[in-house]
Design a protein around this motif. Structure first.
Motif, PDB file in Angstrom:
ATOM      1  N   GLU A  90       0.863  -1.182   0.000  1.00 59.39           N
ATOM      2  CA  GLU A  90       0.000   0.000   0.000  1.00 59.39           C
ATOM      3  C   GLU A  90       0.899   1.231   0.000  1.00 59.39           C
TER       4      GLU A  90
ATOM      5  N   GLN B  72       2.806  -0.076  -7.618  1.00 58.79           N
ATOM      6  CA  GLN B  72       1.666  -0.999  -7.589  1.00 58.79           C
ATOM      7  C   GLN B  72       0.826  -0.900  -8.867  1.00 58.79           C
TER       8      GLN B  72
ATOM      9  N   GLN C 291      -2.753   4.273  -3.728  1.00 59.33           N
ATOM     10  CA  GLN C 291      -3.465   4.176  -2.455  1.00 59.33           C
ATOM     11  C   GLN C 291      -4.279   2.895  -2.317  1.00 59.33           C
ATOM     12  N   GLU C 292      -4.452   2.181  -3.426  1.00 58.27           N
ATOM     13  CA  GLU C 292      -5.151   0.890  -3.328  1.00 58.27           C
ATOM     14  C   GLU C 292      -4.296  -0.113  -2.561  1.00 58.27           C
ATOM     15  N   LYS C 293      -4.961  -1.103  -2.013  1.00 59.30           N
ATOM     16  CA  LYS C 293      -4.262  -2.149  -1.263  1.00 59.30           C
ATOM     17  C   LYS C 293      -4.096  -3.367  -2.169  1.00 59.30           C
TER      18      LYS C 293
END
Lengths: 201, 201, 201, 201
Positions: free
Chosen positions: A116, A121, A131-133
């Motif tokens: 995160e 990512q 900001q996504e997990k």
């Protein structure tokens, strides 16, 4: 086109070897010419990845049985994992397996790898923001290919980022083409290096 | 001359990729032929940096709008950052972006990176001694390019060494020519590696 | 013979750069054709070591003054250190300077680097066993070349292994030929990496 | 065939050098054309491994005495270790010696290196599962070749994985051909890196 693809894939396999991601004969790689194809081109067993060439692929059917069988040709011992990935994720046409150390190091201590806040990512198809997990599953190691096939069947909904890690073993990453599979593999490796050094060093 | 510059820049981009500074398609690069030029040559979006060539640049105007627009051509998603650097630092003709891990590791924990006592600090234009204090700003990450443009506008006087780092993301470095931009990028990377290993390992 | 030597030295300089031992324009290198020669061939100032070629050497006299002076040619800013090494250690014909990180890391914390029990110590000319104690001096950094010249003059008897380290800066290593200078530099670098990882990681 | 083998072996020696496994002239390598052969082809003493070529092997007999003796030719100082390995493990035709740092780091603290649970253990001939326990012996360092010959004679039954490590010095690995020796060396190096980073970083 198949010749160019084999050439490009073999070149990347040799580069990964030079990075230390596939000591000696370890790791394996496959591709299909189209998602709907049954035939799989997979790396032969026992080839030193420092010298892997276009000639070192062989054909197997969707269940991993060699086509044009010869007693001198054996597909990778992990062919069953490739076949199962193609079945469960039908848009896949390329699968890469790596022993790069940072994912393996994380796999020794965690049931899943969570990222995160890292820009990279977004290298995973479908991720739009740092900001996504991102959660990558870790599976126990086994010498029994059926174990992995069952695990994938039962845990398909947890495999959301086109890759997973086998504990103490290595990474499988795939994509709708070689280019995307490569991006997924390198993205995971980079994230694992960053997080390992960040938490540990 | 433009052909030679593209060739040299593409070679360096591939070398940085082999060092692990730009996994897969990540990072971006640009140059102008002269400081007063409006046209910017910037890396196309989505090119794997292992295979980046002279052909993988495209032209945009000073606001990042593609010149000779084609639906097949998209400039890097971070073109806005490049445009703003050229506006705020008008002697700039080359900008390099890297994801090398040591600056990113530092950025996770610090609002600015401070170096003092290292000979290599003199790699930053204008630094005459290892005893000077070098402070490199760190900015939060964002998916909104306007955020970076505003941050630069408001913090221009803190950006004294031709580079900054985006938290959890990577480094931007620039110079009055490619040669100087490269020196600034490599100097920051080296300093971050040295200090990270020194403080942490 | 001078052409071959320049060619071999330039190749090694580029290889060291690819290892991260000389970011951008940093570091410098010199050689003489015979120990009794006055003329020194030294790397020009400001050359990026990724692209260093046979053409990037220039001649200076024993005091570091350019021979066949041209306003476009400047010898390395650290030429004075080279001249002093040739004077104090008269069998020397080659001097290599590196910014490789492990000697620099050690130099931040120690006044001298002590090695004992490592096989590779025998890479230093005259060391016959891993059981001997090898002590490499560390000198403070300075922008004043005369400081180093004086330090060497006063501490010559402590410089027993054909190299020393400048704090926060890098390594100087030399030998009676290029081959031996290279061995001394690589031996020190390896020892520093081994000991740093052993004590710290 | 001997030319091809020398060519392949020399190429691998240069690649290992570029990885930092053999600084300058350190390490040594040998092969035999068939297990029953008396003649051993071994790397000459004092060759820089960055430039090792097919020409840099010389022949010695089973006791390490040069064949076609010339005062200009000296076999590696560790030839006695090679001879003893060929005697004790008679299927061996290739022996590789490396100074790669992770096995050396482990050797400083342990009398034997124990691995369990890593997939790559299967790189050792005869290991069928990651669940087997692999134990690699560590021997004290010595300048006396007879010391190693005796140690091997007395501890042959502890050397079950075609390799051992000399404390503070490096790794010897061998196989029934070059390909297998390479696999054993790279497998041990990878395992040591993984376990070192896992336990220490």
């Amino acid at each position: 086109m198949i010749d160019l693809l084999k050439h490009e894939l073999a070149k990347t396999i040799r580069i990964y070897n030079s990075k230390g991601w596939s000591p000696a004969t370890s790791t394996n790689y496959s591709f299909k010419l189209a998602p709907e194809d049954k035939d799989i081109h997979i790396s032969k067993s026992g080839i030193d990845k420092a010298n892997f060439t276009s000639e070192d692929f062989m054909e197997v059917d969707e269940n991993g049985n060699p086509i044009n069988f010869s007693i001198h040709l054996k597909p990778s011992a992990e062919t069953g994992i490739h076949c199962q990935i193609y079945k469960l994720f039908p848009s896949t046409t390329c699968i890469l397996h790596s022993h790069s150390v940072y994912p393996v190091l994380w796999s020794l201590e965690h049931k899943e790898l969570v990222f995160e806040g890292f820009e990279i990512q977004k290298g995973f198809e479908g991720v739009m923001s740092h900001q996504e997990k991102v959660v990558i599953p870790v599976v126990e190691n086994s010498q029994d290919m059926a174990f992995f096939e069952n695990w994938m069947k039962e845990n398909g909904e947890k495999i959301n980022f086109h890759c997973f890690v086998i504990k103490g073993h290595g990474t499988y990453a795939w994509g709708k083409n070689f280019f995307e599979a490569k991006r997924h593999l390198e993205t995971l490796d980079y994230l694992c290096e960053l997080k390992w050094k960040s938490n540990k060093a």
